[in-house]
Design a protein around this motif. Structure first.
Motif, short mmCIF file in Angstrom:
data_model
loop_
_atom_site.label_atom_id
_atom_site.label_comp_id
_atom_site.label_asym_id
_atom_site.label_seq_id
_atom_site.Cartn_x
_atom_site.Cartn_y
_atom_site.Cartn_z
N VAL A 197 0.78 -1.17 -0.11
CA VAL A 197 0.09 0.23 -0.06
C VAL A 197 0.90 1.09 -0.08
O VAL A 197 0.59 2.20 -0.71
CB VAL A 197 -1.15 -0.04 1.16
CG1 VAL A 197 -1.52 1.37 1.26
CG2 VAL A 197 -1.89 -1.06 1.19
N LEU A 198 1.86 1.22 0.91
CA LEU A 198 2.68 2.53 0.93
C LEU A 198 3.73 2.58 0.01
O LEU A 198 4.04 4.05 -0.51
CB LEU A 198 3.68 2.45 2.32
CG LEU A 198 3.02 2.23 3.64
CD1 LEU A 198 3.78 2.16 4.70
CD2 LEU A 198 2.04 3.29 3.93
N GLY A 256 -2.65 11.83 -5.65
CA GLY A 256 -3.70 12.40 -5.02
C GLY A 256 -3.34 12.44 -3.51
O GLY A 256 -3.93 13.01 -2.73
N GLY A 257 -2.48 11.58 -3.07
CA GLY A 257 -2.13 11.50 -1.60
C GLY A 257 -3.06 10.40 -1.06
O GLY A 257 -4.18 10.16 -1.39
N PHE A 258 -2.56 9.55 0.02
CA PHE A 258 -3.44 8.65 0.65
C PHE A 258 -3.12 8.52 2.23
O PHE A 258 -2.06 8.89 2.72
CB PHE A 258 -3.62 7.56 -0.14
CG PHE A 258 -2.24 6.57 -0.21
CD1 PHE A 258 -1.94 5.80 0.86
CD2 PHE A 258 -1.33 6.89 -1.33
CE1 PHE A 258 -0.57 5.23 0.80
CE2 PHE A 258 -0.22 6.36 -1.35
CZ PHE A 258 0.42 5.27 -0.20
N ARG A 264 1.32 -1.20 15.23
CA ARG A 264 1.82 -0.15 15.92
C ARG A 264 2.94 0.47 15.64
O ARG A 264 3.53 1.72 15.39
CB ARG A 264 1.69 -0.12 17.50
CG ARG A 264 0.20 -0.27 17.65
CD ARG A 264 -0.25 0.09 19.31
NE ARG A 264 -1.90 -0.16 19.44
CZ ARG A 264 -2.73 0.79 19.26
NH1 ARG A 264 -2.38 1.96 18.62
NH2 ARG A 264 -3.89 0.58 19.56
N GLY A 265 3.88 -0.48 15.53
CA GLY A 265 5.52 -0.18 14.83
C GLY A 265 5.42 0.33 13.53
O GLY A 265 6.17 1.53 13.46
N LEU A 266 4.57 -0.03 12.72
CA LEU A 266 4.32 0.39 11.19
C LEU A 266 3.93 1.83 11.46
O LEU A 266 4.45 2.76 10.83
CB LEU A 266 3.75 -0.47 10.46
CG LEU A 266 4.09 -1.90 10.19
CD1 LEU A 266 3.01 -2.85 9.41
CD2 LEU A 266 5.23 -1.68 9.24
N ALA A 267 2.72 2.05 12.35
CA ALA A 267 2.36 3.35 12.44
C ALA A 267 3.29 4.53 13.09
O ALA A 267 3.36 5.72 12.51
CB ALA A 267 1.17 3.46 13.25
N ALA A 268 4.04 3.99 14.08
CA ALA A 268 4.97 4.90 14.35
C ALA A 268 6.20 5.34 13.47
O ALA A 268 6.88 6.27 13.59
CB ALA A 268 5.58 4.24 15.73
N ALA A 269 6.54 4.41 12.45
CA ALA A 269 7.24 4.68 11.66
C ALA A 269 6.76 5.56 10.16
O ALA A 269 7.72 6.12 9.48
CB ALA A 269 7.90 3.52 10.95
N ASP A 270 5.50 5.61 10.05
CA ASP A 270 5.15 6.34 9.10
C ASP A 270 3.63 7.12 9.36
O ASP A 270 2.77 6.43 9.56
CB ASP A 270 4.64 5.50 7.76
CG ASP A 270 4.42 5.90 6.44
OD1 ASP A 270 3.61 6.91 6.28
OD2 ASP A 270 5.18 5.52 5.40
N SER A 271 3.68 8.36 9.13
CA SER A 271 2.43 9.12 9.54
C SER A 271 1.12 8.98 8.79
O SER A 271 0.29 9.74 9.16
CB SER A 271 2.94 10.73 9.66
OG SER A 271 3.27 11.05 8.04
N ARG A 272 1.43 8.20 7.51
CA ARG A 272 0.19 7.78 6.86
C ARG A 272 -0.57 6.97 7.65
O ARG A 272 -1.84 6.53 7.13
CB ARG A 272 0.66 7.51 5.40
CG ARG A 272 1.29 8.93 4.44
CD ARG A 272 1.79 8.19 3.26
NE ARG A 272 2.65 7.34 3.60
CZ ARG A 272 3.38 6.85 2.33
NH1 ARG A 272 3.01 6.76 1.34
NH2 ARG A 272 4.71 5.85 2.79
N ILE A 273 -0.19 6.27 8.51
CA ILE A 273 -0.94 4.98 8.90
C ILE A 273 -1.36 5.45 10.31
O ILE A 273 -0.82 6.01 11.27
CB ILE A 273 0.32 3.88 9.26
CG1 ILE A 273 0.91 3.43 7.93
CG2 ILE A 273 -0.28 2.69 9.98
CD1 ILE A 273 1.87 2.36 8.19
#
Length: 349
Positions: A41-42, A48-50, A68-77
């Protein structure tokens, strides 16, 4: 209705026709596949941005920690809780959290191909559809998974449904995953949280009943990882059949021969086995020879699965081809058994 995005959502040189998208993913017990699915996905090249919303159920493995580790590493999550662990409630929770007007569903067992979001949103705009989607291109890693993948993408395994076997672009009853207009989901009241399986099919039915268009395009080909063991496949197919019966009870006008083929085959084989076994007892009223003819039913069925494999799966490696009849039989019999034994209480809203 056309979408009117803000100009600052687009890359230089890209026509200002693609709005920002919210990708929503229900997740439960997916520590083996989650990182790979999220990476797909990333990695989308979408001007358009997502954002990506992960709705995490009460997993028994390290799924939540990985998310949660993935979310901490990427602000899009963004991570949201889904206490029930069910897909319909996960989707409703993710839709409430999502910020954008286009919602793309993706499963943690699926890998979005390059250009998926771009193709999907363009198709949504060009067709005026409420939901656009493609087909589940099952691919396996092990010999058993590859055999299941062949069965899942073959008319002999699942019928000729375009969302499994591909086909020409056009209106459809349902599609794999789906790229929705938010208003189409909200207009019909969101996902039905009493549907534990087939929730997307049921939602698309209500959208179509409200006048919305569901559009299939073969350009949206999504890789799917089948279940890795016979037990897992059997459980999955039993649940699918069980909940397809719920759909049939609620919307009897949607029942067709494809839905009835597996239950009919399962019932005939069960009857044949019962007659054959009964004929072996000393109290059989019709005699051993006549009653034992019941064994011909499962024998003919297995012969048919073997013949189909020999003719249509001959390009597969031998160690994969040898497992195809087992995969076909497990899918047919377990789906059929689930359909036949589905209790009426599941149909209650």
């Amino acid at each position: 209705m056309r979408l009117t995005p803000s100009a600052d959502l687009f890359s230089p040189g890209e026509p200002a026709t693609l709005p920002a998208v919210s990708v929503v993913m229900p997740v439960l017990n997916e520590e083996k596949h989650l990182a790979e699915s999220v990476a797909a996905v990333l990695g989308q090249d979408y001007p358009g941005g997502f954002e990506l919303v992960l709705a995490i159920g009460p997993s028994k493995d390290r799924t939540e920690a990985i998310a949660r580790g993935l979310a901490a590493a990427d602000s899009r999550i963004t991570v949201v809780a889904n206490p029930s662990g069910q897909i319909a409630s996960a989707m409703n929770a993710a839709v409430k959290t999502a910020r954008h007007e286009i919602l793309t569903r993706i499963d943690a067992h699926s890998m979005l191909p390059d250009g998926y979001l771009r193709t999907a949103v363009r198709t949504l705009m060009e067709t005026g559809a409420a939901d656009v989607g493609g087909w589940m291109a099952a691919e396996g890693n092990t010999p058993f998974q590859r055999a299941v993948a062949w069965a899942m993408t073959s008319p002999f395994g699942v019928g000729a449904a375009a969302n499994h076997t591909s086909g020409d672009a056009g209106p459809a009853d349902t599609v794999y995953l789906g790229v929705y207009r938010r208003e189409a989901i909200e207009q019909v009241g969101g996902y039905d949280e009493t549907m534990l399986i087939a929730e997307d099919w049921e939602l698309n039915y209500r959208i179509r009943a409200a006048g919305g268009l569901i559009w299939f395009t073969p350009d949206l080909k999504v890789t799917y990882r089948p279940r890795a063991t016979l037990a897992a496949l059997a459980k999955q197919q039993f649940r699918y059949g069980r909940w397809r019966r719920v759909v049939a009870r609620r919307y009897p006008e949607t029942v067709n021969r494809r839905y009835l083929a597996a239950p009919a085959a399962t019932a005939l084989i069960a009857l044949g086995l019962i007659c054959g076994i009964e004929g072996l007892t000393p109290f059989s009223p019709v005699g051993v020879r006549v009653a034992s003819l019941g064994f011909l039913v499962p024998v003919i069925y297995l012969g048919g699965c073997t013949a189909v494999t020999a003719v249509f799966a001959r390009d597969l490696p031998l160690n994969v081809r040898a497992r195809v009849p087992l995969a076909l039989a497990a899918m047919h019999m377990c789906w059929g058994a689930g359909f036949l034994t589905s209790p009426k209480r599941l149909s209650r809203r």
